[in-house]
Design a protein around this motif. Sequence first.
Motif, PDB file in Angstrom:
ATOM      1  N   ALA A   1     -21.497  -4.687  34.128  1.00 30.09           N
ATOM      2  CA  ALA A   1     -22.924  -5.355  33.314  1.00 30.09           C
ATOM      3  C   ALA A   1     -22.874  -6.808  32.954  1.00 30.09           C
ATOM      4  O   ALA A   1     -23.393  -7.539  32.914  1.00 30.09           O
ATOM      5  CB  ALA A   1     -23.407  -4.478  32.293  1.00 30.09           C
ATOM      6  N   LEU A   2     -21.833  -6.997  32.114  1.00 32.29           N
ATOM      7  CA  LEU A   2     -21.373  -8.308  31.674  1.00 32.29           C
ATOM      8  C   LEU A   2     -21.523  -9.280  32.476  1.00 32.29           C
ATOM      9  O   LEU A   2     -21.615 -10.621  32.433  1.00 32.29           O
ATOM     10  CB  LEU A   2     -19.992  -8.312  30.681  1.00 32.29           C
ATOM     11  CG  LEU A   2     -20.341  -7.556  29.429  1.00 32.29           C
ATOM     12  CD1 LEU A   2     -18.946  -7.405  28.621  1.00 32.29           C
ATOM     13  CD2 LEU A   2     -21.497  -8.393  28.361  1.00 32.29           C
ATOM     14  N   LEU A   3     -20.438  -8.955  33.708  1.00 34.34           N
ATOM     15  CA  LEU A   3     -20.355  -9.933  34.839  1.00 34.34           C
ATOM     16  C   LEU A   3     -21.953 -10.199  35.554  1.00 34.34           C
ATOM     17  O   LEU A   3     -22.051 -11.216  35.819  1.00 34.34           O
ATOM     18  CB  LEU A   3     -19.375  -9.493  35.905  1.00 34.34           C
ATOM     19  CG  LEU A   3     -17.884  -9.226  35.541  1.00 34.34           C
ATOM     20  CD1 LEU A   3     -17.095  -8.893  36.768  1.00 34.34           C
ATOM     21  CD2 LEU A   3     -17.497 -10.553  35.128  1.00 34.34           C
ATOM     22  N   GLY A   4     -22.532  -9.419  35.694  1.00 30.49           N
ATOM     23  CA  GLY A   4     -23.971  -9.470  36.124  1.00 30.49           C
ATOM     24  C   GLY A   4     -24.908 -10.160  35.102  1.00 30.49           C
ATOM     25  O   GLY A   4     -25.585 -10.874  35.600  1.00 30.49           O
TER      26      GLY A   4
ATOM     27  N   ALA B   1     -31.846  -7.816  34.369  1.00 29.72           N
ATOM     28  CA  ALA B   1     -31.871  -6.983  35.842  1.00 29.72           C
ATOM     29  C   ALA B   1     -30.531  -7.395  36.528  1.00 29.72           C
ATOM     30  O   ALA B   1     -30.198  -6.469  37.217  1.00 29.72           O
ATOM     31  CB  ALA B   1     -33.003  -8.256  36.621  1.00 29.72           C
ATOM     32  N   ALA B   2     -29.826  -8.509  36.390  1.00 25.92           N
ATOM     33  CA  ALA B   2     -28.804  -8.725  37.034  1.00 25.92           C
ATOM     34  C   ALA B   2     -27.560  -7.979  36.402  1.00 25.92           C
ATOM     35  O   ALA B   2     -26.707  -7.453  37.280  1.00 25.92           O
ATOM     36  CB  ALA B   2     -28.242 -10.028  37.071  1.00 25.92           C
ATOM     37  N   ALA B   3     -27.755  -7.729  35.060  1.00 25.82           N
ATOM     38  CA  ALA B   3     -26.534  -6.710  34.372  1.00 25.82           C
ATOM     39  C   ALA B   3     -26.916  -5.373  34.944  1.00 25.82           C
ATOM     40  O   ALA B   3     -25.918  -4.727  34.915  1.00 25.82           O
ATOM     41  CB  ALA B   3     -26.997  -6.876  32.937  1.00 25.82           C
ATOM     42  N   VAL B   4     -27.984  -4.957  35.197  1.00 23.77           N
ATOM     43  CA  VAL B   4     -28.376  -3.445  35.691  1.00 23.77           C
ATOM     44  C   VAL B   4     -27.735  -3.430  36.896  1.00 23.77           C
ATOM     45  O   VAL B   4     -27.396  -2.540  37.591  1.00 23.77           O
ATOM     46  CB  VAL B   4     -29.965  -3.275  35.413  1.00 23.77           C
ATOM     47  CG1 VAL B   4     -30.016  -1.766  35.887  1.00 23.77           C
ATOM     48  CG2 VAL B   4     -29.952  -2.910  34.069  1.00 23.77           C
ATOM     49  N   LEU B   5     -28.233  -4.430  37.991  1.00 17.29           N
ATOM     50  CA  LEU B   5     -27.905  -4.405  39.443  1.00 17.29           C
ATOM     51  C   LEU B   5     -26.502  -4.063  39.618  1.00 17.29           C
ATOM     52  O   LEU B   5     -26.026  -3.371  40.686  1.00 17.29           O
ATOM     53  CB  LEU B   5     -28.422  -5.618  39.933  1.00 17.29           C
ATOM     54  CG  LEU B   5     -28.480  -5.751  41.323  1.00 17.29           C
ATOM     55  CD1 LEU B   5     -29.187  -4.616  42.020  1.00 17.29           C
ATOM     56  CD2 LEU B   5     -28.866  -7.383  41.968  1.00 17.29           C
TER      57      LEU B   5
ATOM     58  N   THR C   1     -19.436  -5.738  41.847  1.00 11.75           N
ATOM     59  CA  THR C   1     -19.806  -4.775  42.619  1.00 11.75           C
ATOM     60  C   THR C   1     -18.267  -4.039  42.984  1.00 11.75           C
ATOM     61  O   THR C   1     -18.257  -2.905  42.854  1.00 11.75           O
ATOM     62  CB  THR C   1     -20.706  -4.734  43.858  1.00 11.75           C
ATOM     63  OG1 THR C   1     -21.960  -5.527  43.278  1.00 11.75           O
ATOM     64  CG2 THR C   1     -20.982  -3.680  44.426  1.00 11.75           C
ATOM     65  N   GLN C   2     -17.715  -5.001  43.743  1.00 10.18           N
ATOM     66  CA  GLN C   2     -16.248  -4.349  44.338  1.00 10.18           C
ATOM     67  C   GLN C   2     -15.406  -4.094  43.299  1.00 10.18           C
ATOM     68  O   GLN C   2     -14.701  -3.063  43.164  1.00 10.18           O
ATOM     69  CB  GLN C   2     -15.642  -5.511  44.765  1.00 10.18           C
ATOM     70  CG  GLN C   2     -16.222  -6.102  46.147  1.00 10.18           C
ATOM     71  CD  GLN C   2     -16.591  -4.823  47.155  1.00 10.18           C
ATOM     72  OE1 GLN C   2     -15.907  -4.382  47.853  1.00 10.18           O
ATOM     73  NE2 GLN C   2     -17.899  -4.806  47.477  1.00 10.18           N
ATOM     74  N   LEU C   3     -15.236  -4.718  41.980  1.00  6.86           N
ATOM     75  CA  LEU C   3     -14.554  -4.169  40.594  1.00  6.86           C
ATOM     76  C   LEU C   3     -14.953  -2.757  40.136  1.00  6.86           C
ATOM     77  O   LEU C   3     -14.181  -2.262  39.483  1.00  6.86           O
ATOM     78  CB  LEU C   3     -14.370  -5.280  39.826  1.00  6.86           C
ATOM     79  CG  LEU C   3     -13.791  -6.501  40.364  1.00  6.86           C
ATOM     80  CD1 LEU C   3     -13.825  -7.531  39.034  1.00  6.86           C
ATOM     81  CD2 LEU C   3     -12.296  -6.265  40.843  1.00  6.86           C
ATOM     82  N   VAL C   4     -16.242  -2.510  40.422  1.00  6.27           N
ATOM     83  CA  VAL C   4     -16.647  -1.065  39.805  1.00  6.27           C
ATOM     84  C   VAL C   4     -15.798   0.008  40.600  1.00  6.27           C
ATOM     85  O   VAL C   4     -15.656   1.079  39.901  1.00  6.27           O
ATOM     86  CB  VAL C   4     -18.030  -0.836  40.065  1.00  6.27           C
ATOM     87  CG1 VAL C   4     -18.751   0.399  39.571  1.00  6.27           C
ATOM     88  CG2 VAL C   4     -18.632  -1.938  38.969  1.00  6.27           C
ATOM     89  N   ARG C   5     -15.481  -0.105  41.930  1.00 10.71           N
ATOM     90  CA  ARG C   5     -15.083   0.973  42.783  1.00 10.71           C
ATOM     91  C   ARG C   5     -13.734   1.506  42.038  1.00 10.71           C
ATOM     92  O   ARG C   5     -12.834   0.979  41.649  1.00 10.71           O
ATOM     93  CB  ARG C   5     -14.810   0.468  43.981  1.00 10.71           C
ATOM     94  CG  ARG C   5     -14.026   1.642  45.053  1.00 10.71           C
ATOM     95  CD  ARG C   5     -13.837   1.118  46.221  1.00 10.71           C
ATOM     96  NE  ARG C   5     -15.011   0.747  47.035  1.00 10.71           N
ATOM     97  CZ  ARG C   5     -14.886   0.245  48.242  1.00 10.71           C
ATOM     98  NH1 ARG C   5     -13.887   0.012  48.836  1.00 10.71           N
ATOM     99  NH2 ARG C   5     -16.089  -0.010  48.783  1.00 10.71           N
ATOM    100  N   PRO C   6     -13.640   3.054  41.675  1.00 13.18           N
ATOM    101  CA  PRO C   6     -12.671   3.414  41.133  1.00 13.18           C
ATOM    102  C   PRO C   6     -11.083   3.486  41.933  1.00 13.18           C
ATOM    103  O   PRO C   6     -11.458   3.101  43.215  1.00 13.18           O
ATOM    104  CB  PRO C   6     -13.015   4.909  40.928  1.00 13.18           C
ATOM    105  CG  PRO C   6     -14.722   5.009  41.049  1.00 13.18           C
ATOM    106  CD  PRO C   6     -14.811   4.003  41.990  1.00 13.18           C
TER     107      PRO C   6
END
Length: 225
Positions: free
Chosen positions: A164-167, A206-210, A74-79
């Motif tokens: 998504a892969l990490l999820g 579900a985790a990949a989408v979350l 979640t943190q790594l998605v932040r631009p």
Amino acid sequence: MQIVFVNVLLGGDNAIAIAMACRSLPPRQQRLGILLGTTLGILLRIVLIGVIGKLLAIPFMHVIAAALLIWIGTQLVRPAADEPSVNPSAALWRAVMAIVWADLAMSLDNALATAAVAQPLPEGSRLVIVFVGLAIGAPVIAFGSRLILTLLDRVPSLVYIGAALLGWIAGELLMADPSVSAALYEWMAQVPGVSPAVTGALTCFAAAVLVPLLGRMAAGGARAG
């Protein structure tokens, strides 16, 4: 060679995490971040191999690792534009620590597989052979990180696929916990035609989408703030 193969085969998720953590750094620090992240990942895996039995004996260890990986993803998605202004040195070490925590969460299967391969080796030379095997496989992971980093620079939206892969990996960690998987199998058994394999796939999906969804929401909240 078996240890090298296991390390490279299971190191793809580590390469994704390294690339995502380093993508907002300047080019020179990206190279340093990949080097530090890969080196610390090797040392961490050696430590995990020595304590893997005790580590897996901790109740809900896989759930803890999955929750940690979801938070990191979640943190790594932040631009980069949404990150607070920090000096380059602090940014580098923050990226390295993100890599280390992601390695810690994702290296349970890697450490377990490596420990199984190394078990028949003489006790005196076991640690040395494991270290050499991990060190030989490290350049492949570093090269993979650099390749993924180049793709992220050219197509920034690919970061959501990485998240998504990490999820998905976090979902696999959840299903590796006997208590969680048993509860999910029992719950999904009420739905006709849903097998345990389908339950596992749905959990991972579900985790990949979350993870990218939470990352997107966190980035939007930071931007609004």
